[in-house]
Design a protein around this motif. Structure first.
Motif, PDB file in Angstrom:
ATOM      1  N   GLU A  12      38.310  11.339 -11.364  1.00 41.84           N
ATOM      2  CA  GLU A  12      38.339  12.773 -11.660  1.00 41.84           C
ATOM      3  C   GLU A  12      39.521  13.448 -10.983  1.00 41.84           C
ATOM      4  OE1 GLU A  12      34.494  14.234 -10.522  1.00 41.84           O
ATOM      5  OE2 GLU A  12      33.511  13.362 -12.274  1.00 41.84           O
ATOM      6  N   GLN A  13      39.784  13.074  -9.735  1.00 41.87           N
ATOM      7  CA  GLN A  13      40.894  13.660  -9.003  1.00 41.87           C
ATOM      8  C   GLN A  13      42.226  13.293  -9.638  1.00 41.87           C
ATOM      9  OE1 GLN A  13      40.405  12.296  -4.993  1.00 41.87           O
ATOM     10  NE2 GLN A  13      38.822  13.826  -4.508  1.00 41.87           N
ATOM     11  N   SER A  14      42.370  12.034 -10.064  1.00 44.11           N
ATOM     12  CA  SER A  14      43.637  11.608 -10.669  1.00 44.11           C
ATOM     13  C   SER A  14      43.826  12.247 -12.042  1.00 44.11           C
ATOM     14  CB  SER A  14      43.732  10.096 -10.757  1.00 44.11           C
ATOM     15  OG  SER A  14      42.731   9.583 -11.606  1.00 44.11           O
ATOM     16  N   SER A  15      42.740  12.460 -12.797  1.00 46.46           N
ATOM     17  CA  SER A  15      42.879  13.125 -14.102  1.00 46.46           C
ATOM     18  C   SER A  15      43.143  14.620 -13.940  1.00 46.46           C
ATOM     19  CB  SER A  15      41.636  12.889 -14.971  1.00 46.46           C
ATOM     20  OG  SER A  15      40.509  13.513 -14.410  1.00 46.46           O
TER      21      SER A  15
ATOM     22  N   LEU B 129      27.117   4.202  -3.992  1.00 47.51           N
ATOM     23  CA  LEU B 129      28.134   4.945  -3.249  1.00 47.51           C
ATOM     24  C   LEU B 129      29.532   4.590  -3.757  1.00 47.51           C
ATOM     25  CD1 LEU B 129      28.631   6.912  -0.861  1.00 47.51           C
ATOM     26  CD2 LEU B 129      28.735   4.906   0.615  1.00 47.51           C
ATOM     27  N   ARG B 130      29.780   3.297  -3.989  1.00 46.84           N
ATOM     28  CA  ARG B 130      31.081   2.861  -4.518  1.00 46.84           C
ATOM     29  C   ARG B 130      31.330   3.449  -5.906  1.00 46.84           C
ATOM     30  NH1 ARG B 130      29.964  -1.706  -1.341  1.00 46.84           N
ATOM     31  NH2 ARG B 130      28.651  -2.689  -2.905  1.00 46.84           N
ATOM     32  N   GLU B 131      30.301   3.444  -6.754  1.00 44.51           N
ATOM     33  CA  GLU B 131      30.436   4.019  -8.100  1.00 44.51           C
ATOM     34  C   GLU B 131      30.798   5.506  -8.025  1.00 44.51           C
ATOM     35  OE1 GLU B 131      26.814   3.379 -10.285  1.00 44.51           O
ATOM     36  OE2 GLU B 131      26.945   1.209 -10.056  1.00 44.51           O
ATOM     37  N   GLU B 132      30.116   6.235  -7.151  1.00 43.07           N
ATOM     38  CA  GLU B 132      30.385   7.672  -7.005  1.00 43.07           C
ATOM     39  C   GLU B 132      31.799   7.917  -6.489  1.00 43.07           C
ATOM     40  OE1 GLU B 132      27.268   9.298  -4.565  1.00 43.07           O
ATOM     41  OE2 GLU B 132      25.726   8.796  -6.043  1.00 43.07           O
ATOM     42  N   GLN B 133      32.245   7.101  -5.526  1.00 36.00           N
ATOM     43  CA  GLN B 133      33.592   7.255  -4.982  1.00 36.00           C
ATOM     44  C   GLN B 133      34.650   6.958  -6.042  1.00 36.00           C
ATOM     45  OE1 GLN B 133      33.315   4.602  -1.622  1.00 36.00           O
ATOM     46  NE2 GLN B 133      32.727   6.265  -0.220  1.00 36.00           N
ATOM     47  N   GLU B 134      34.431   5.912  -6.856  1.00 33.35           N
ATOM     48  CA  GLU B 134      35.372   5.580  -7.922  1.00 33.35           C
ATOM     49  C   GLU B 134      35.439   6.699  -8.950  1.00 33.35           C
ATOM     50  OE1 GLU B 134      34.155   1.785  -9.483  1.00 33.35           O
ATOM     51  OE2 GLU B 134      34.653   0.755  -7.609  1.00 33.35           O
ATOM     52  N   LYS B 135      34.289   7.264  -9.276  1.00 32.87           N
ATOM     53  CA  LYS B 135      34.233   8.355 -10.245  1.00 32.87           C
ATOM     54  C   LYS B 135      35.000   9.579  -9.723  1.00 32.87           C
ATOM     55  CE  LYS B 135      30.834  10.706 -13.108  1.00 32.87           C
ATOM     56  NZ  LYS B 135      29.419  10.924 -13.374  1.00 32.87           N
ATOM     57  N   GLN B 136      34.831   9.885  -8.430  1.00 29.10           N
ATOM     58  CA  GLN B 136      35.546  11.007  -7.826  1.00 29.10           C
ATOM     59  C   GLN B 136      37.052  10.775  -7.863  1.00 29.10           C
ATOM     60  OE1 GLN B 136      33.815  11.350  -3.920  1.00 29.10           O
ATOM     61  NE2 GLN B 136      32.400  12.971  -4.566  1.00 29.10           N
ATOM     62  N   LEU B 137      37.473   9.548  -7.566  1.00 25.30           N
ATOM     63  CA  LEU B 137      38.897   9.230  -7.591  1.00 25.30           C
ATOM     64  C   LEU B 137      39.465   9.384  -8.995  1.00 25.30           C
ATOM     65  CD1 LEU B 137      39.123   6.113  -5.228  1.00 25.30           C
ATOM     66  CD2 LEU B 137      40.104   8.371  -4.851  1.00 25.30           C
TER      67      LEU B 137
END
Length: 122
Positions: A116-119, A106-114
């Motif tokens: 993606e959002q910042s890029s 879950l933490r990995e997925e949340q970090e990946k989403q963040l």
């Protein structure tokens, strides 16, 4: 034990094991203590606690639907498999985990989403 007797977390896990496609074995892995946060896209988050594990354990032994399951627990990580032929395959490691309910995942997925959002904002 019937479906209605299960806890909500146990139902969430078992629903994933029923997603059999092309006669492949589906493995669902979860962590006891896993909790998702409610979001707009996910208004009904999954929570898997000790009582859900106990409910699953009882259901996999006593279900009234002639389904066979294999469950293995190592500390707080549990794998559950719906067996088609009531036999555990010889090379279980060849089968990918279909769905994860683990806090590290879950933490990995949340970090990946963040990321993606910042890029996307740049």
């Amino acid at each position: 034990m019937e479906w209605n007797d299960l806890t909500e977390g146990a139902k969430s896990i078992l629903e994933q094991t029923r997603n059999l496609k092309n006669d492949n074995i589906q493995i669902v892995e979860f962590e006891v203590g896993y909790v998702e946060e409610a979001t707009e896209e996910n208004p009904h988050p999954v929570s898997i606690q000790e009582e859900d594990y106990d409910s699953l354990k009882r259901y996999t032994k006593e279900n009234e639907y002639d389904e066979s399951y294999h469950m293995a627990r190592n500390k707080n990580i549990v794998k559950i498999i719906l067996l088609e032929t009531k036999k555990i395959p010889d090379n279980l490691s060849e089968y990918p985990v279909f769905r994860h309910y683990r806090m590290d995942r879950l933490r990995e997925e949340q970090e990946k989403q963040l990321e993606e959002q910042s890029s996307d904002q740049e």
